[in-house]
Write a protein that holds these residues in place. Structure first.
Motif: not given
Length: 195
Positions: A183-190
């Protein structure tokens, strides 16, 4: 059209759960580790196998509500949560019909991306209803092009800002730096804070 209880129950029974890491997501584990107030009221919607619920319970968080539309993951969770955890807090229900709260924190992980994209405005509104003023909706959102193939369904930072800004202050929305390799590069933490 919603992906209903029968759909999700069959996916779990067939072990057709490619999103399942078998552990707490590292970005969420790191976020949980920095939470200091153990008595906050937390909701985990569409929790699936509930690794975050187990992690929270083992860390001493007691006011947890775990919600899923399918019974399979909730039954599994009963075996993995501490004996002190009340099974009344494992709720089998459709998120959009769920009435509870207000919550201090809603922890999002792979639930939003599993919903058909046309339900996203309803999701944002429902989260606003479930949280107390100043409460937080936090977690992970996928960052890859939105397609009709899914779940998971993708999305973008710009889409998320537009969707949530009417109800929330966008405190953090950035690339997760500690995602698992696939999932590297495809997850946004919010972190979104209710207005």
């Amino acid at each position: 059209m919603r992906l209903n209880k029968t759909y999700w129950q069959h996916r779990y029974e067939a072990r057709n759960t490619g999103w399942d890491m078998g552990m707490v997501s590292p970005p969420l584990g790191a976020y949980i580790d920095q939470l200091t107030e153990k008595n906050i009221n937390i909701l985990l919607p569409g929790a699936g196998m509930g690794y975050e619920a187990v992690y929270l319970a083992e860390a001493g968080f007691e006011a947890l509500t775990v919600l899923d539309i399918a019974p399979y993951p909730l039954e599994s969770l009963k075996e993995r949560l501490p004996a002190s955890f009340s099974s009344e807090n494992l709720v089998e229900a459709d998120f959009f019909d769920f009435e509870a709260g207000p919550f201090d924190l809603v922890l999002e992980h792979t639930f939003f991306c599993a919903l058909p994209p046309q339900l996203r405005p309803q999701y944002a509104l429902k989260m606003n209803e479930l949280l107390r003023p100043g409460g937080k909706l936090s977690g992970l959102l996928f960052d890859f092009p939105l397609t009709s193939e899914g779940p998971p369904f993708g999305g973008s930072k710009e889409e998320y800002e537009q969707l949530f800004a009417p109800y929330f202050h966008i405190r953090v929305l950035e690339r997760a730096t500690n995602s698992i390799p696939p999932r590297q590069g495809s997850e946004l933490f919010f972190i979104f804070e209710k207005k």
